[in-house]
Motif scaffolding. Structure first.
Motif, mmCIF file in Angstrom:
data_model
loop_
_atom_site.group_PDB
_atom_site.id
_atom_site.type_symbol
_atom_site.label_atom_id
_atom_site.label_comp_id
_atom_site.label_asym_id
_atom_site.label_seq_id
_atom_site.Cartn_x
_atom_site.Cartn_y
_atom_site.Cartn_z
ATOM 1 N N ALA A 103 -1.395 5.843 -6.586
ATOM 2 C CA ALA A 103 -1.977 4.670 -5.928
ATOM 3 C C ALA A 103 -1.233 4.314 -4.640
ATOM 4 O O ALA A 103 -1.827 3.815 -3.698
ATOM 5 N N ALA A 104 0.063 4.564 -4.597
ATOM 6 C CA ALA A 104 0.839 4.221 -3.403
ATOM 7 C C ALA A 104 1.957 5.227 -3.221
ATOM 8 O O ALA A 104 2.426 5.836 -4.171
ATOM 9 N N GLY A 105 2.377 5.392 -1.972
ATOM 10 C CA GLY A 105 3.563 6.185 -1.699
ATOM 11 C C GLY A 105 3.338 7.627 -1.288
ATOM 12 O O GLY A 105 4.002 8.109 -0.395
ATOM 13 N N GLU A 106 2.424 8.327 -1.932
ATOM 14 C CA GLU A 106 2.246 9.756 -1.642
ATOM 15 C C GLU A 106 1.444 10.019 -0.378
ATOM 16 O O GLU A 106 1.614 11.042 0.256
ATOM 17 N N SER A 107 0.559 9.107 -0.049
ATOM 18 C CA SER A 107 -0.313 9.292 1.106
ATOM 19 C C SER A 107 0.073 8.232 2.146
ATOM 20 O O SER A 107 -0.154 7.045 1.931
ATOM 21 N N PRO A 108 0.671 8.636 3.274
ATOM 22 C CA PRO A 108 1.212 7.672 4.248
ATOM 23 C C PRO A 108 0.213 6.605 4.706
ATOM 24 O O PRO A 108 0.584 5.468 4.917
ATOM 25 N N LEU A 109 -1.052 6.984 4.858
ATOM 26 C CA LEU A 109 -2.058 6.013 5.302
ATOM 27 C C LEU A 109 -2.823 5.398 4.137
ATOM 28 O O LEU A 109 -3.829 4.738 4.323
ATOM 29 N N GLY A 110 -2.323 5.622 2.932
ATOM 30 C CA GLY A 110 -2.987 5.079 1.754
ATOM 31 C C GLY A 110 -4.010 6.056 1.214
ATOM 32 O O GLY A 110 -4.560 6.866 1.951
ATOM 33 N N PRO A 111 -4.275 5.970 -0.082
ATOM 34 C CA PRO A 111 -5.200 6.904 -0.719
ATOM 35 C C PRO A 111 -6.643 6.404 -0.680
ATOM 36 O O PRO A 111 -6.916 5.286 -0.282
ATOM 37 N N ILE A 112 -7.533 7.271 -1.120
ATOM 38 C CA ILE A 112 -8.917 6.897 -1.384
ATOM 39 C C ILE A 112 -8.964 6.590 -2.875
ATOM 40 O O ILE A 112 -8.581 7.422 -3.694
ATOM 41 N N LYS A 113 -9.391 5.385 -3.223
ATOM 42 C CA LYS A 113 -9.480 4.993 -4.630
ATOM 43 C C LYS A 113 -10.906 5.227 -5.113
ATOM 44 O O LYS A 113 -11.865 4.760 -4.493
ATOM 45 N N ILE A 114 -11.034 5.935 -6.217
ATOM 46 C CA ILE A 114 -12.340 6.208 -6.793
ATOM 47 C C ILE A 114 -12.407 5.590 -8.181
ATOM 48 O O ILE A 114 -11.514 5.790 -8.996
ATOM 49 N N GLU A 115 -13.463 4.829 -8.418
ATOM 50 C CA GLU A 115 -13.690 4.240 -9.735
ATOM 51 C C GLU A 115 -15.088 4.644 -10.191
ATOM 52 O O GLU A 115 -16.074 4.260 -9.580
ATOM 53 N N ILE A 116 -15.126 5.439 -11.257
ATOM 54 C CA ILE A 116 -16.402 5.889 -11.816
ATOM 55 C C ILE A 116 -16.634 5.120 -13.104
ATOM 56 O O ILE A 116 -15.773 5.097 -13.982
ATOM 57 N N THR A 117 -17.774 4.461 -13.187
ATOM 58 C CA THR A 117 -18.136 3.725 -14.391
ATOM 59 C C THR A 117 -19.314 4.436 -15.040
ATOM 60 O O THR A 117 -20.299 4.747 -14.368
ATOM 61 N N CYS A 118 -19.178 4.701 -16.346
ATOM 62 C CA CYS A 118 -20.257 5.359 -17.071
ATOM 63 C C CYS A 118 -20.105 5.072 -18.562
ATOM 64 O O CYS A 118 -19.074 4.563 -18.996
ATOM 65 N N GLU A 119 -21.141 5.407 -19.320
ATOM 66 C CA GLU A 119 -21.123 5.129 -20.755
ATOM 67 C C GLU A 119 -20.181 6.063 -21.509
ATOM 68 O O GLU A 119 -19.595 5.685 -22.505
ATOM 69 N N ASN A 120 -20.058 7.302 -21.044
ATOM 70 C CA ASN A 120 -19.252 8.278 -21.759
ATOM 71 C C ASN A 120 -18.348 9.055 -20.793
ATOM 72 O O ASN A 120 -18.712 10.153 -20.356
ATOM 73 N N PRO A 121 -17.178 8.500 -20.445
ATOM 74 C CA PRO A 121 -16.286 9.167 -19.493
ATOM 75 C C PRO A 121 -15.858 10.571 -19.928
ATOM 76 O O PRO A 121 -15.732 11.458 -19.092
ATOM 77 N N THR A 122 -15.673 10.791 -21.218
ATOM 78 C CA THR A 122 -15.262 12.119 -21.695
ATOM 79 C C THR A 122 -16.325 13.164 -21.369
ATOM 80 O O THR A 122 -16.017 14.253 -20.879
ATOM 81 N N GLU A 123 -17.581 12.814 -21.597
ATOM 82 C CA GLU A 123 -18.690 13.720 -21.277
ATOM 83 C C GLU A 123 -18.722 14.011 -19.776
ATOM 84 O O GLU A 123 -18.931 15.158 -19.362
ATOM 85 N N LEU A 124 -18.508 12.984 -18.975
ATOM 86 C CA LEU A 124 -18.512 13.159 -17.519
ATOM 87 C C LEU A 124 -17.372 14.079 -17.075
ATOM 88 O O LEU A 124 -17.574 14.977 -16.260
ATOM 89 N N ILE A 125 -16.188 13.888 -17.629
ATOM 90 C CA ILE A 125 -15.048 14.748 -17.280
ATOM 91 C C ILE A 125 -15.324 16.191 -17.699
ATOM 92 O O ILE A 125 -15.034 17.128 -16.946
ATOM 93 N N ASN A 126 -15.919 16.375 -18.873
ATOM 94 C CA ASN A 126 -16.255 17.729 -19.335
ATOM 95 C C ASN A 126 -17.251 18.413 -18.403
ATOM 96 O O ASN A 126 -17.224 19.636 -18.251
#
Length: 133
Positions: A103-126
């Motif tokens: 979230a902080a520190g690794e990317s000098p200009l700050g990171p891109i934050k991604i938030e994925i909302t879904c009913e079944n995150p495990t299925e989405l990751i698979n």
């Protein structure tokens, strides 16, 4: 997999070009809807997309870069009941590649934050980052 929403937040510093930051986001997610809000000394760029179509570019990049196993590990650690929140390096995204970061520190200009909302995150990751071996 239904009802997937993707929210992308990225801080744009006064020294950065908003169009280049948008390009970094589009390199990962394709066409998205944008809104901009004042934030600190710059602005906060908020982009939204929906469904697996909104994740197709990321899906393809994870395969091209051969980082599915690493991505899978990061995504499972980032998973809660119905959201997956993770960070990608902004400069690397602008170059058309994927690099997970903190979230902080690794990317000098700050990171891109991604938030994925879904009913079944495990299925989405698979789907997004299946096991390779």
């Amino acid at each position: 997999m239904n009802s997937i929403t993707v929210r992308i937040e990225v801080e744009v510093h006064p020294t950065e070009n908003v169009e280049k930051v948008k390009q970094a986001v589009e390199n990962l997610f394709g066409k998205v809807e944008y809104e901009t809000k004042p934030y600190n000394h710059g602005c906060l760029l908020i982009a939204k997309t929906r469904g697996t179509e909104g994740l197709t570019k990321l899906y393809n990049l994870l395969r091209r870069e051969r980082i599915r196993d690493a991505a899978r590990s990061v995504l499972f650690k980032a998973k809660t009941e119905n959201t997956i929140t993770f960070y990608l390096n902004k400069q690397v995204a602008y170059a058309g590649h994927v690099s997970f970061c903190q979230a902080a520190g690794e990317s000098p200009l700050g990171p891109i934050k991604i938030e994925i909302t879904c009913e079944n995150p495990t299925e989405l990751i698979n789907w997004l980052a299946p096991k390779t071996g």
